[in-house]
Design a protein around this motif. Structure first.
Motif, PDB file in Angstrom:
ATOM      1  N   UNK A 142      28.110  29.438  40.151  1.00 22.77           N
ATOM      2  CA  UNK A 142      29.318  28.756  39.698  1.00 22.77           C
ATOM      3  C   UNK A 142      29.787  27.716  40.710  1.00 22.77           C
ATOM      4  N   UNK A 143      29.638  28.023  41.993  1.00 24.81           N
ATOM      5  CA  UNK A 143      30.018  27.042  43.018  1.00 24.81           C
ATOM      6  C   UNK A 143      29.132  25.816  42.963  1.00 24.81           C
ATOM      7  N   UNK A 144      27.857  25.990  42.575  1.00 14.22           N
ATOM      8  CA  UNK A 144      26.941  24.860  42.447  1.00 14.22           C
ATOM      9  C   UNK A 144      27.177  24.069  41.163  1.00 14.22           C
ATOM     10  N   UNK A 145      27.981  24.584  40.270  1.00  8.15           N
ATOM     11  CA  UNK A 145      28.307  23.895  39.015  1.00  8.15           C
ATOM     12  C   UNK A 145      29.829  23.798  38.913  1.00  8.15           C
ATOM     13  N   UNK A 146      30.424  22.821  39.565  1.00  2.00           N
ATOM     14  CA  UNK A 146      31.889  22.765  39.695  1.00  2.00           C
ATOM     15  C   UNK A 146      32.631  22.530  38.381  1.00  2.00           C
ATOM     16  N   UNK A 147      31.934  22.169  37.315  1.00  2.00           N
ATOM     17  CA  UNK A 147      32.665  21.962  36.058  1.00  2.00           C
ATOM     18  C   UNK A 147      33.062  23.293  35.403  1.00  2.00           C
ATOM     19  N   UNK A 148      32.579  24.405  35.925  1.00  2.00           N
ATOM     20  CA  UNK A 148      32.926  25.717  35.382  1.00  2.00           C
ATOM     21  C   UNK A 148      34.154  26.266  36.107  1.00  2.00           C
ATOM     22  N   UNK A 149      35.126  26.697  35.327  1.00  2.00           N
ATOM     23  CA  UNK A 149      36.314  27.359  35.860  1.00  2.00           C
ATOM     24  C   UNK A 149      36.422  28.738  35.206  1.00  2.00           C
ATOM     25  N   UNK A 150      36.486  29.772  36.012  1.00  2.00           N
ATOM     26  CA  UNK A 150      36.478  31.144  35.511  1.00  2.00           C
ATOM     27  C   UNK A 150      37.890  31.695  35.503  1.00  2.00           C
ATOM     28  N   UNK A 151      38.254  32.324  34.387  1.00  2.00           N
ATOM     29  CA  UNK A 151      39.568  32.956  34.232  1.00  2.00           C
ATOM     30  C   UNK A 151      39.326  34.427  33.911  1.00  2.00           C
ATOM     31  N   UNK A 152      39.721  35.313  34.805  1.00  2.00           N
ATOM     32  CA  UNK A 152      39.508  36.740  34.614  1.00  2.00           C
ATOM     33  C   UNK A 152      40.685  37.355  33.863  1.00  2.00           C
ATOM     34  N   UNK A 153      40.377  38.206  32.886  1.00  2.00           N
ATOM     35  CA  UNK A 153      41.431  38.971  32.224  1.00  2.00           C
ATOM     36  C   UNK A 153      41.937  40.039  33.187  1.00  2.00           C
TER      37      UNK A 153
END
Length: 362
Positions: free
Chosen positions: A275-286
């Motif tokens: 995920x750090x290598x693909x900065x367009x991804x933003x993770x939101x944890x429930x």
């Protein structure tokens, strides 16, 4: 020239008119009470008893009776009076004693009271116990499951995820991602009896297991389309493979918001590096114990009910083929789920639940 006895004028102050109009327009109050309030409102507007009777399809004596009743007793006079009959045989103290026993004293050797067991103990009839329980909405035979999140950032995470649902960002894709593990390929021991006129589909309770499969899914909240992959296991390696599949299937310029739960696979160090290598991804944890916030759980229920639960599969491959066929058909006529709950409404409901259980020793 008008004839007949002169009628006492019926005048309403603003508060009385507001109360009567509220009753007259109600859809939940008893019909008789609503009709009587309509009689009074129309009489206050200057209509004669004849006109009111014609408009409400009532007799003139009925209109006159309720008009006089209101002049004598006001709004309470529109309610039904106590009717004559046999006096009550059960006192309020006995009713209160039965309710306290139902709530606070479980029976010996059992977890809850039944109508018959408490009737035997209290010497009331079964029908009496049933009426009292029904009047006070007591249902000892039922349970409602709940799980309170212990996440210290519960409020912040709820507002974050609900904000994505109700106000999705521009130039971005919001994906609800999760995996449904341990899907069993079950083969019924005998052929399924088909649905027919007068009888439902029949299946045997015993079956043969032919292995399990894990279904990874990503639900696009804007269109309702689902991207899926069937895997043998649900480790971080399989999750990374699914993320790469998402990467190849989504347009490059878009920012991607992933809504995932707190399963350890989703926060594995290798997943974090990807995920750090693909900065367009933003993770939101429930929040913990709050996977119900993830819309893909709704879709998992749909695929379970329509394609898995009532099927019979002689191999894992056959199970996966059925799931893939369902997904293909589903995406041809999919629609987004309409999420309407706000963060404030969810937190208010949680507050009411906590207030209900605050005195139960939790």
């Amino acid at each position: 020239m008008r004839s007949g006895r002169p009628k006492q004028p019926l005048l309403l102050n603003p508060d009385e008119r507001q109360q009567l109009e509220s009753v007259a327009n109600s859809r939940s109050l008893p019909h008789g009470l609503v009709q009587r309030a309509q009689i009074v409102v129309l009489a206050a507007d200057g209509l004669s008893n004849t006109d009111i009777a014609q408009r409400l399809c009532l007799s003139m004596p009925t209109v006159g009776a309720w008009r006089r009743r209101y002049l004598q007793a006001g709004l309470p006079g529109l309610h039904d009076e106590l009717r004559p009959g046999r006096p009550r045989s059960i006192s309020d103290e006995n009713v209160a004693r039965l309710i306290r026993r139902t709530l606070r004293s479980p029976p010996r050797g059992a977890t809850h009271w039944s109508v018959r067991s408490i009737a035997d103990e209290t010497r009331f009839s079964k029908s009496t116990v049933h009426r009292i329980w029904q009047a006070f909405d007591l249902q000892p035979h039922r349970q409602r499951h709940f799980s309170l999140s212990t996440d210290p950032f519960f409020v912040e995470k709820v507002r974050d995820i609900i904000g994505l649902y109700l106000h999705p960002p521009d130039q971005a894709l919001v994906l609800c991602v999760d995996e449904k593990s341990q899907i069993q390929a079950l083969e019924r021991a005998q052929p399924i009896l088909p649905l027919g006129l007068g009888y439902v589909e029949g299946v045997t309770h015993n079956y043969l297991r032919h292995g399990t499969s894990t279904l990874f899914a990503a639900l696009d909240i804007a269109t309702g389309r689902v991207l899926t992959q069937n895997k043998t296991r649900h480790r971080h390696q399989e999750f990374l493979q699914f993320l790469r599949e998402i990467e190849t299937q989504t347009p490059a310029p878009l920012t991607i918001h992933l809504i995932v739960d707190n399963y350890s696979t989703h926060s594995h160090p290798k997943v974090k590096r990807w995920l750090a290598a693909h900065p367009r991804y933003q993770v939101h944890f429930t929040p913990t114990y709050a996977s119900w916030l993830n819309q893909v759980e709704i879709w998992f229920n749909i695929v379970t009910q329509r394609a898995i639960r009532r099927g019979t599969f002689r191999s894992v491959k056959e199970l996966r083929t059925r799931i893939d066929a369902f997904v293909q058909q589903y995406n041809q006529q999919c629609a987004p789920f309409m999420w309407v709950a706000t963060a404030d409404s969810i937190l208010a409901k949680l507050k009411r639940l906590c207030e209900q259980i605050s005195g139960t020793g939790h």
